[in-house]
Scaffold this active site. Structure first.
Site: not given
Length: 208
Positions: A11, A155, A174
């Protein structure tokens, strides 16, 4: 797991290929100016770069999925390796207006593969750089705790919602799909970090 990974990979590879095909087809529909052809070629080169990065990452993961992880172990000092990687990426950080700093306590030498450990740290810092706004700071720390060496990358980005934390090191996961694809992320960087760390007998976790 393996079947889903293959489906996900197919994909992910299909997306840039579809974009390229569409781009070529539109460009060929009528005669274009030299500038328009140049634009189309540049746009497709970006997609080729994305495919190349993803293929490279998939090959790395395939190597780690084998019986023997591709490690060449040697006794090494972690601090110089960290300083070297941070030095290499400090130009990128400066360009983004981000401060990159290290805090290395003395730790004993370890058995590790320097090139793979460097890759893991580069992937972690690349991820931090993509999610830290200008004016922010990224800190890389090494310390010795409970008979183990701990390396952390912290961070000042916007943080991560709790529901995403358990999935960060999964392949193709994600937090923000559209944004990560735009920034050229393959969705495999952190999965590779996990494979490298675990092949060294370590473990990895994320906190927001």
């Amino acid at each position: 797991g393996q079947r889903r990974f293959v489906a996900d990979a197919a994909h992910e590879l299909k997306t840039p290929l579809t974009a390229m095909k569409g781009n070529f087809e539109v460009t060929l529909q009528r005669t274009r100016s030299a500038d328009e052809y140049r634009e189309a070629i540049l746009s497709n080169l970006t997609e080729v770069d994305r495919l190349t990065a993803m293929t490279k990452s998939l090959l790395t993961l395939a190597q780690f999925a084998g019986d023997r992880p591709p490690l060449t172990l040697q006794t090494l000092e972690l601090s110089p390796l960290v300083e070297e990687v941070v030095g290499e990426l400090s130009v990128l950080a400066q360009d983004g207006g981000i401060q990159l700093q290290t805090e290395c306590q003395p730790v004993p030498p370890l058995m590790g593969d320097p090139s793979q450990l460097k890759q893991a740290l580069i992937n972690l810092l690349d991820n931090a750089l993509r999610h830290t706004p200008s004016g922010g700071t990224i800190s890389v720390r090494i310390r010795f705790h409970d008979q183990s060496i701990q390396l952390s990358v912290e961070d000042t980005g916007q943080g991560i919602a709790p529901q995403h934390l358990p999935h960060l090191f999964e392949r193709f996961y994600r937090v923000d799909p559209a944004r990560d694809r735009q920034s050229g992320g393959t969705g495999l960087g952190l999965a590779i970090v996990k494979e490298i760390v675990e092949a060294h007998g370590g473990h990895i976790q994320a906190h927001s």
